[in-house]
Motif scaffolding. Sequence first.
Motif, PDB file in Angstrom:
ATOM      1  N   ILE A  43       0.819  -1.222   0.000  1.00  0.00           N
ATOM      2  CA  ILE A  43       0.000   0.000   0.000  1.00  0.00           C
ATOM      3  C   ILE A  43       0.850   1.268   0.000  1.00  0.00           C
ATOM      4  N   ALA A  50      -1.579  -1.307  -5.244  1.00  0.00           N
ATOM      5  CA  ALA A  50      -2.345  -0.465  -4.315  1.00  0.00           C
ATOM      6  C   ALA A  50      -3.589   0.108  -4.999  1.00  0.00           C
ATOM      7  N   GLU A  53      -5.879  -3.268  -5.278  1.00  0.00           N
ATOM      8  CA  GLU A  53      -6.154  -4.135  -4.136  1.00  0.00           C
ATOM      9  C   GLU A  53      -6.373  -3.412  -2.807  1.00  0.00           C
ATOM     10  N   SER A  54      -6.130  -2.125  -2.755  1.00  0.00           N
ATOM     11  CA  SER A  54      -6.302  -1.436  -1.470  1.00  0.00           C
ATOM     12  C   SER A  54      -7.576  -0.598  -1.485  1.00  0.00           C
ATOM     13  N   THR A  59      -1.316   4.280  -3.702  1.00  0.00           N
ATOM     14  CA  THR A  59      -0.402   4.226  -2.563  1.00  0.00           C
ATOM     15  C   THR A  59      -0.698   5.353  -1.574  1.00  0.00           C
TER      16      THR A  59
END
Length: 161
Positions: A43, A50, A53-54, A59
Amino acid sequence: MPEVSLADMPGLVGTVVGVSDWITVPQSMINMFADTTLDHQFIHVDEERARTESPFGGTIAHGFLTLSLLSAMNFDCVPKIREQTMGLNYGFDRIRFMSPVRPGARIRGHFKLADTRFRGAGMLMTTYDVSVEIENEKKPAMTATWITIVQFDPKDRPETV
């Protein structure tokens, strides 16, 4: 940068004593912090992963990076104490990471003097309520209660304390 005396400090309790200049947090700073701390969680450093998937959509800076920038923010805006011979970081009573700092964001610190207490002949303990603002965001990146110790020559201790 204005200066204050040791005798002035108790009268400043409850006031905002400084607001720092803006600091830009680019991805390169985040990457260097990851290298320094060995914290390469995706992340922070993997922009593609990021993004997909975050929950942040990209980021974000490490919370500890934001925390570490407090020293520069403090140096930038908190009045210097004339009699100080050295300053020490004593620690934190409370730290909360409220909002993510995204690459390219600008942040700045707000320092409210919450308490002062003379300890021994040559030390002043100061407590600051700190908030780190993210430009154009309502919620701060971080809040903290930061305790520092100001050392000074005992001969400079105000007689009124």
